[in-house]
Design an enzyme around this catalytic site. Structure first.
Site, PDB file in Angstrom:
ATOM      1  N   HIS A 159      -9.009   2.917  63.122  1.00 31.83           N
ATOM      2  CA  HIS A 159      -9.185   4.335  63.471  1.00 31.83           C
ATOM      3  C   HIS A 159      -8.699   4.653  64.891  1.00 31.83           C
ATOM      4  O   HIS A 159      -8.546   5.829  65.236  1.00 31.83           O
ATOM      5  CB  HIS A 159     -10.657   4.753  63.356  1.00 31.83           C
ATOM      6  CG  HIS A 159     -11.180   4.725  61.953  1.00 31.83           C
ATOM      7  ND1 HIS A 159     -10.595   5.468  60.940  1.00 31.83           N
ATOM      8  CD2 HIS A 159     -12.207   4.046  61.369  1.00 31.83           C
ATOM      9  CE1 HIS A 159     -11.249   5.245  59.804  1.00 31.83           C
ATOM     10  NE2 HIS A 159     -12.229   4.382  60.038  1.00 31.83           N
ATOM     11  N   ASP A 195      -8.939  -0.668  53.672  1.00 34.55           N
ATOM     12  CA  ASP A 195     -10.288  -0.235  54.073  1.00 34.55           C
ATOM     13  C   ASP A 195     -10.626   1.066  53.330  1.00 34.55           C
ATOM     14  O   ASP A 195      -9.726   1.845  53.000  1.00 34.55           O
ATOM     15  CB  ASP A 195     -10.318   0.001  55.593  1.00 34.55           C
ATOM     16  CG  ASP A 195     -11.710   0.306  56.129  1.00 34.55           C
ATOM     17  OD1 ASP A 195     -12.342  -0.618  56.663  1.00 34.55           O
ATOM     18  OD2 ASP A 195     -12.152   1.476  56.017  1.00 34.55           O
ATOM     19  N   HIS A 197     -11.829   3.704  54.426  1.00 35.63           N
ATOM     20  CA  HIS A 197     -11.505   4.888  55.237  1.00 35.63           C
ATOM     21  C   HIS A 197     -10.029   4.890  55.609  1.00 35.63           C
ATOM     22  O   HIS A 197      -9.448   3.838  55.884  1.00 35.63           O
ATOM     23  CB  HIS A 197     -12.350   4.891  56.515  1.00 35.63           C
ATOM     24  CG  HIS A 197     -13.816   4.773  56.254  1.00 35.63           C
ATOM     25  ND1 HIS A 197     -14.487   3.569  56.303  1.00 35.63           N
ATOM     26  CD2 HIS A 197     -14.738   5.724  55.934  1.00 35.63           C
ATOM     27  CE1 HIS A 197     -15.774   3.771  56.021  1.00 35.63           C
ATOM     28  NE2 HIS A 197     -15.949   5.068  55.795  1.00 35.63           N
ATOM     29  N   ASP A 284     -15.252  -2.286  52.672  1.00 36.19           N
ATOM     30  CA  ASP A 284     -16.230  -1.220  52.446  1.00 36.19           C
ATOM     31  C   ASP A 284     -15.908  -0.445  51.166  1.00 36.19           C
ATOM     32  O   ASP A 284     -16.563   0.556  50.859  1.00 36.19           O
ATOM     33  CB  ASP A 284     -16.380  -0.290  53.672  1.00 36.19           C
ATOM     34  CG  ASP A 284     -15.082  -0.006  54.392  1.00 36.19           C
ATOM     35  OD1 ASP A 284     -14.009  -0.314  53.843  1.00 36.19           O
ATOM     36  OD2 ASP A 284     -15.138   0.536  55.517  1.00 36.19           O
TER      37      ASP A 284
HETATM   38  N1  Q9C Z   1     -21.932   8.060  61.197  1.00 42.06           N
HETATM   39  C1  Q9C Z   1     -14.468   1.485  59.604  1.00 42.06           C
HETATM   40  O1  Q9C Z   1     -14.735   1.174  58.458  1.00 42.06           O
HETATM   41  N2  Q9C Z   1     -18.928   7.045  60.332  1.00 42.06           N
HETATM   42  N3  Q9C Z   1     -14.973   2.588  60.167  1.00 42.06           N
HETATM   43  C2  Q9C Z   1     -19.218   7.725  59.151  1.00 42.06           C
HETATM   44  C3  Q9C Z   1     -21.544   7.605  59.915  1.00 42.06           C
HETATM   45  C4  Q9C Z   1     -17.622   6.560  60.484  1.00 42.06           C
HETATM   46  C5  Q9C Z   1     -15.862   3.437  59.448  1.00 42.06           C
HETATM   47  C6  Q9C Z   1     -20.494   8.480  59.301  1.00 42.06           C
HETATM   48  C7  Q9C Z   1     -17.244   5.445  59.578  1.00 42.06           C
HETATM   49  C8  Q9C Z   1     -16.183   4.639  60.220  1.00 42.06           C
HETATM   50  C9  Q9C Z   1     -13.607   0.617  60.443  1.00 42.06           C
HETATM   51 ZN    ZN Z   2     -13.908   1.628  56.730  1.00 40.36          ZN
END
Ligand code: Q9C
Ligand code: ZN
Length: 339
Positions: A159, A195, A197, A284
């Site tokens: 990210h 991933d 996301h 994930d």
């Molecule tokens: N506060 C990776 O898998 N947050 N990042 C979602 C929770 C962000 C995930 C809501 C999720 C990021 C590397």
């Molecule tokens: Zn992720």
């Protein structure tokens, strides 16, 4: 397969993040790594420390002012008499200025961050730097002839953009690995991001380039984090036109939809004529993940690994997300064993 990892990751432990309107314990914890290390040990895969790379090595994909901010952020925070973890609470959205970087630490945080879920603590910089060094070492080893390496990175990286952090990511480990492969003679490098996301940071970093193909399969940004990038109509610009490909899938997608998208993504990489591959390896996508909604079962990870390995490319696998701590080790290992 050689595995690279740094114990220095443990210095980053964010504490709490803003999640659905509440401060909750971070999902991205040092414990995740403990579970992966256990699985590696069971598989008798030894772990090696990274080489040293200087801060300059980061500037091939990151902005100097941004790197300087990350390096000093917590010291500035402490200089204001604060301790503990830092979270931003204001961002330069539409109509607000982005051309001036505030001198104060709160404004500066809002300038460089893009969410309120990515805390910085005293040990964050050193952990993020070590994570980048892990990825760079794994890439260097592949350039030196290893068929595949696994960079057990933490914190994750996909990210993080040229000058932005968020999504638990500070420095873009996968982008650094891809750049290292380019610099060491691989003409065309593909990044496959599996991933859950979208890898917005990696996409941004290579968006105008034709020498690095970025391909991502992820939950649709229409409903899923990071919300503001990752649609199928993003294809790259200028020299990068046609070298970004996104496969957004609806929340709740299962193996059939996933397998079809992965087959298409791999076909894209083969067509591109990649000389080397970086995999942004998030698990994930697992059905038990607490912040994601795909329905992949443990048995699907070896199938994903086999499909990717069949490209027969020199490959650097870079750890990204995966928050079902109990199962993360087995799921990662399922992919690695195909190599
Ligand atoms: N506060 C990776 O898998 N947050 N990042 C979602 C929770 C962000 C995930 C809501 C999720 C990021 C590397
Ligand atoms: Zn992720």
């Amino acid at each position: 397969m050689r595995v690279i990892h740094s114990h220095r990751h443990a210095g980053h432990d964010g504490g709490f993040e803003l999640h659905r309107g509440e401060l909750v314990p971070c999902f991205e914890t040092p414990t995740r790594v403990v579970h992966i290390l256990r699985a590696l040990e069971r598989a008798e895969m030894p772990v090696e420390a990274p080489r040293e790379f200087s801060v300059d090595a980061l500037l091939r994909v990151h902005d100097a002012g941004f790197v300087e901010f990350l390096r000093n952020a917590h010291a500035q925070w402490r200089a204001h008499g604060r301790s503990g973890s830092m979270l931003p609470s204001g961002f330069p959205a539409r109509g607000l200025r982005r051309d001036r970087i505030p001198a104060g630490i709160n404004g500066m945080m809002g300038h460089y961050a893009f969410d309120a879920g990515t805390p910085i603590v005293e040990g964050t910089w050193d952990a993020a730097l070590s994570s980048a060094q892990v990825a760079l070492t794994a890439a260097a080893l592949v350039a030196e002839g290893e068929r595949s390496t696994y960079a057990l990175c933490r914190p994750p990286g996909h990210h993080a953009g040229r000058s932005t952090y968020g999504g638990y990511c500070f420095l873009n480990n996968a982008a650094l690995a891809a750049q290292e492969l380019r610099d060491r003679g691989f003409g065309r490098v593909a990044v496959l991001d599996v991933d859950y996301h979208h890898g917005n940071g990696t996409q941004e970093i290579f968006y105008t380039r034709g020498d690095v193909l970025f391909v991502s399969i992820h939950g649709t940004p229409d409903t899923e984090y990071p919300y503001f990038l990752g649609y199928a109509d993003e294809r790259g610009i200028d020299a990068g036109e046609g070298f970004t490909r996104n496969f957004p899938l609806p929340a709740g997608s299962g193996w059939e939809g996933y397998r079809a998208a992965l087959a298409e993504a791999l076909e894209e990489i083969a067509q591109f004529g990649a000389d080397a591959l970086v995999v942004s390896l998030g698990v994930d996508t697992f059905e038990g993940d607490p912040i994601s909604s795909f329905k992949l079962a443990g048995r699907h990870f070896p199938l994903i690994g086999a499909m990717i390995a069949a490209l027969l490319l020199p490959t650097v696998l870079v750890q990204e997300g995966g928050y079902a701590a109990e199962e993360i080790g087995e799921n990662v290992l399922g992919i690695l064993e195909a190599f």
